[in-house]
Design a protein around this motif. Sequence first.
Motif, PDB file in Angstrom:
ATOM      1  N   ALA A  37       0.812  -1.142   0.061  1.00 31.36           N
ATOM      2  CA  ALA A  37      -0.273  -0.143   0.290  1.00 31.36           C
ATOM      3  C   ALA A  37       0.420   1.533  -0.252  1.00 31.36           C
ATOM      4  O   ALA A  37       0.735   2.152  -0.637  1.00 31.36           O
ATOM      5  CB  ALA A  37      -1.179  -0.129   1.281  1.00 31.36           C
ATOM      6  N   PHE A  38       1.732   0.878   0.744  1.00 27.96           N
ATOM      7  CA  PHE A  38       3.241   2.579   1.127  1.00 27.96           C
ATOM      8  C   PHE A  38       3.281   2.851  -0.382  1.00 27.96           C
ATOM      9  O   PHE A  38       3.972   4.097  -0.852  1.00 27.96           O
ATOM     10  CB  PHE A  38       3.870   2.162   2.205  1.00 27.96           C
ATOM     11  CG  PHE A  38       4.857   3.106   1.353  1.00 27.96           C
ATOM     12  CD1 PHE A  38       4.294   5.022   2.534  1.00 27.96           C
ATOM     13  CD2 PHE A  38       6.477   3.223   1.234  1.00 27.96           C
ATOM     14  CE1 PHE A  38       5.337   5.495   2.661  1.00 27.96           C
ATOM     15  CE2 PHE A  38       7.454   4.153   1.464  1.00 27.96           C
ATOM     16  CZ  PHE A  38       6.448   4.780   2.223  1.00 27.96           C
ATOM     17  N   GLN A  45       2.161   9.056  -6.070  1.00 26.71           N
ATOM     18  CA  GLN A  45       1.938  10.716  -5.580  1.00 26.71           C
ATOM     19  C   GLN A  45       3.092  11.446  -6.894  1.00 26.71           C
ATOM     20  O   GLN A  45       3.322  12.789  -7.359  1.00 26.71           O
ATOM     21  CB  GLN A  45       3.198  10.862  -4.003  1.00 26.71           C
ATOM     22  CG  GLN A  45       1.334  10.056  -2.798  1.00 26.71           C
ATOM     23  CD  GLN A  45       0.424  12.135  -2.944  1.00 26.71           C
ATOM     24  OE1 GLN A  45       0.551  12.589  -3.609  1.00 26.71           O
ATOM     25  NE2 GLN A  45      -0.519  11.472  -2.008  1.00 26.71           N
ATOM     26  N   MET A  46       4.382  10.980  -6.493  1.00 28.75           N
ATOM     27  CA  MET A  46       5.840  10.677  -7.094  1.00 28.75           C
ATOM     28  C   MET A  46       4.859  10.988  -8.898  1.00 28.75           C
ATOM     29  O   MET A  46       5.462  12.191  -9.602  1.00 28.75           O
ATOM     30  CB  MET A  46       6.416   9.520  -7.336  1.00 28.75           C
ATOM     31  CG  MET A  46       7.989   9.380  -6.170  1.00 28.75           C
ATOM     32  SD  MET A  46       9.273   9.045  -7.393  1.00 28.75           S
ATOM     33  CE  MET A  46       8.670   7.197  -7.784  1.00 28.75           C
ATOM     34  N   THR A  47       4.349  10.212  -9.676  1.00 30.48           N
ATOM     35  CA  THR A  47       3.602  10.370 -10.917  1.00 30.48           C
ATOM     36  C   THR A  47       3.001  11.509 -10.758  1.00 30.48           C
ATOM     37  O   THR A  47       2.995  12.023 -12.137  1.00 30.48           O
ATOM     38  CB  THR A  47       3.045   8.992 -10.808  1.00 30.48           C
ATOM     39  OG1 THR A  47       3.914   7.817 -11.376  1.00 30.48           O
ATOM     40  CG2 THR A  47       2.445   9.596 -12.883  1.00 30.48           C
ATOM     41  N   ALA A 168       3.462   8.759   2.425  1.00 32.04           N
ATOM     42  CA  ALA A 168       3.762   8.988   1.346  1.00 32.04           C
ATOM     43  C   ALA A 168       2.955   9.901   0.779  1.00 32.04           C
ATOM     44  O   ALA A 168       4.181  10.789  -0.310  1.00 32.04           O
ATOM     45  CB  ALA A 168       3.142   8.054   0.422  1.00 32.04           C
ATOM     46  N   SER A 169       2.512  10.620   1.266  1.00 34.55           N
ATOM     47  CA  SER A 169       1.990  11.277   0.911  1.00 34.55           C
ATOM     48  C   SER A 169       2.611  12.934   0.959  1.00 34.55           C
ATOM     49  O   SER A 169       3.034  14.215   0.661  1.00 34.55           O
ATOM     50  CB  SER A 169       0.329  12.214   1.045  1.00 34.55           C
ATOM     51  OG  SER A 169       0.308  12.285   2.337  1.00 34.55           O
ATOM     52  N   SER A 175       9.777  13.089  -3.514  1.00 34.80           N
ATOM     53  CA  SER A 175      10.910  12.641  -4.219  1.00 34.80           C
ATOM     54  C   SER A 175      10.355  12.895  -5.978  1.00 34.80           C
ATOM     55  O   SER A 175      11.378  13.104  -6.478  1.00 34.80           O
ATOM     56  CB  SER A 175      10.630  11.257  -4.017  1.00 34.80           C
ATOM     57  OG  SER A 175      10.342  11.605  -2.634  1.00 34.80           O
ATOM     58  N   GLY A 176       9.659  13.197  -6.394  1.00 37.93           N
ATOM     59  CA  GLY A 176       9.381  13.383  -7.484  1.00 37.93           C
ATOM     60  C   GLY A 176       9.544  14.664  -8.219  1.00 37.93           C
ATOM     61  O   GLY A 176      10.575  14.992  -9.291  1.00 37.93           O
ATOM     62  N   GLY A 177       9.480  15.605  -7.224  1.00 39.71           N
ATOM     63  CA  GLY A 177      10.308  17.174  -8.239  1.00 39.71           C
ATOM     64  C   GLY A 177      12.095  16.978  -7.934  1.00 39.71           C
ATOM     65  O   GLY A 177      11.944  17.596  -8.432  1.00 39.71           O
ATOM     66  N   PHE A 178      12.431  16.286  -6.889  1.00 38.45           N
ATOM     67  CA  PHE A 178      13.469  16.099  -6.822  1.00 38.45           C
ATOM     68  C   PHE A 178      14.329  15.798  -8.100  1.00 38.45           C
ATOM     69  O   PHE A 178      15.692  15.661  -8.310  1.00 38.45           O
ATOM     70  CB  PHE A 178      14.719  15.538  -5.256  1.00 38.45           C
ATOM     71  CG  PHE A 178      15.279  15.134  -5.329  1.00 38.45           C
ATOM     72  CD1 PHE A 178      16.570  16.343  -5.078  1.00 38.45           C
ATOM     73  CD2 PHE A 178      16.355  13.888  -5.179  1.00 38.45           C
ATOM     74  CE1 PHE A 178      17.939  16.185  -5.542  1.00 38.45           C
ATOM     75  CE2 PHE A 178      17.754  13.326  -5.598  1.00 38.45           C
ATOM     76  CZ  PHE A 178      18.688  14.217  -4.778  1.00 38.45           C
ATOM     77  N   LEU A 179      13.415  14.575  -8.007  1.00 39.43           N
ATOM     78  CA  LEU A 179      14.631  13.603  -9.473  1.00 39.43           C
ATOM     79  C   LEU A 179      14.004  14.301 -11.174  1.00 39.43           C
ATOM     80  O   LEU A 179      14.358  14.280 -11.309  1.00 39.43           O
ATOM     81  CB  LEU A 179      13.307  12.074  -9.367  1.00 39.43           C
ATOM     82  CG  LEU A 179      13.560  11.461  -8.333  1.00 39.43           C
ATOM     83  CD1 LEU A 179      12.274  10.010  -8.409  1.00 39.43           C
ATOM     84  CD2 LEU A 179      15.246  11.384  -8.139  1.00 39.43           C
ATOM     85  N   ILE A 180      12.703  15.189 -10.704  1.00 40.09           N
ATOM     86  CA  ILE A 180      12.702  15.764 -12.328  1.00 40.09           C
ATOM     87  C   ILE A 180      13.257  16.676 -12.239  1.00 40.09           C
ATOM     88  O   ILE A 180      13.898  16.785 -13.307  1.00 40.09           O
ATOM     89  CB  ILE A 180      11.186  16.557 -12.023  1.00 40.09           C
ATOM     90  CG1 ILE A 180      10.282  15.607 -11.613  1.00 40.09           C
ATOM     91  CG2 ILE A 180      11.184  17.481 -12.800  1.00 40.09           C
ATOM     92  CD1 ILE A 180       8.518  16.249 -11.742  1.00 40.09           C
TER      93      ILE A 180
END
Length: 433
Positions: A37-38, A45-47, A168-169, A175-180
Amino acid sequence: MANTRPVPLTTTSGELRPHDPYAALRSRNFCVLLSGAFVAAFAQQMTTVAIGWELFERTNSDLVLGGIGLAQIIPIIVLFLPSGYIVDLYSRKMIFLVSLTLLGLATLGLATLSALHGSLWLIYACLAVMGAAQSFSSPASAVLVSQVVPEHLFENATAWRTSSGHLASVLGPASGGFLIALFNGATFVYILGAAALIIISLLMITLRVRSQERPQKSAQPRSLKTVVEGLQFLGRTQVLLAAMTLDLFAVLFGGATTLLPVFARDILHVGSIGLGWLQAADSIGAVGMALFLAHRPPFRHAGRTLLLAIIGFGLATIVFGFSHWFWLSFLMLFVLGGLDNINMLIRGTLTLVRTPDQMRGRVSAATSLFIGTSNQLGGFESGLAAQLLGPVLAVVLGGVGTIVVVGAVALAWPELRRMRTIRESSNNTQTTT
């Protein structure tokens, strides 16, 4: 198979056993389910961050961004009745596993379209597939808790589950912003999310669950009557209906988070960095409260606690609306998240405890739909009210409305007001005829 024998809450001498905050986590199967679930929530959330950033970069269109949520919510609305019934009728473990795999494949499709600068409509199609998969994964993962831990651990397990969701939220978007920024684009975010979802779906194969009670076979097992039994059950179950009503209207009226960009820029004057902290505040508060609740014994006055938590939610919303100090606003959002977590814990545990196993999928699907759509409607209501009345008055009146709803619910459903422990017997006036 997991051990189904209930653990006594008292010792042989009649004394209460000490509360074990990690009781649910001592179950290997619950940890596997919690991991799935996590990871699913984290990847989604990343997507969400990646798809919003990429489409706005490509089109510079607010309307295109609005289509992201629409593409995902339409399948959930269309499928919530059949998905709940299917979750009750077939193996919930397999449904969750297949849903995670489908989410992973759809995310991999987004990665391919991102790398090839594919059609916008194909991107929306992938998002629709993700919404369809979520309409099955959400109720399946929620009710699987009842098949991996005994009933006396439902409250503890729900506390850890809500904690992981809020974590997760917080971590997913960051994490998504950092990886972008690190990889100068969204493609790697999709690839990482897809890989995580597919790997965790393989881990679900090792999950061992107790057998589930399935709906009774009738002459027309897939008739509309059978499919909508979950809604009918909610209508008859007073305590569940009251708890859901509180949640619906708290989300609908207490939409302060929707207007955070306005408050950050025009009222608090803290810019984008301050906005980031404000957006994280309620999730930080929710995680903190979830950890606190996991370490405390079960509620002794659950009904009264729920009502007071929603009143506090309304009061914190009012204070946030009037605040012109950043740290006071941050504190109120932190409090909002914590109080909302109390609401989620009690409502989630009630749904597991008070619903027959053969109907849990349909009830959970209905709950997920109503809460999900109320988030969307709450955002729209807050935006419309802010446009007509200004952001401060819109938020303050939303908090007042929340408190009024608590009073109305307490009067309309005295069963909730009188409820003591969440695990009270279902014979204690919880349904009407």
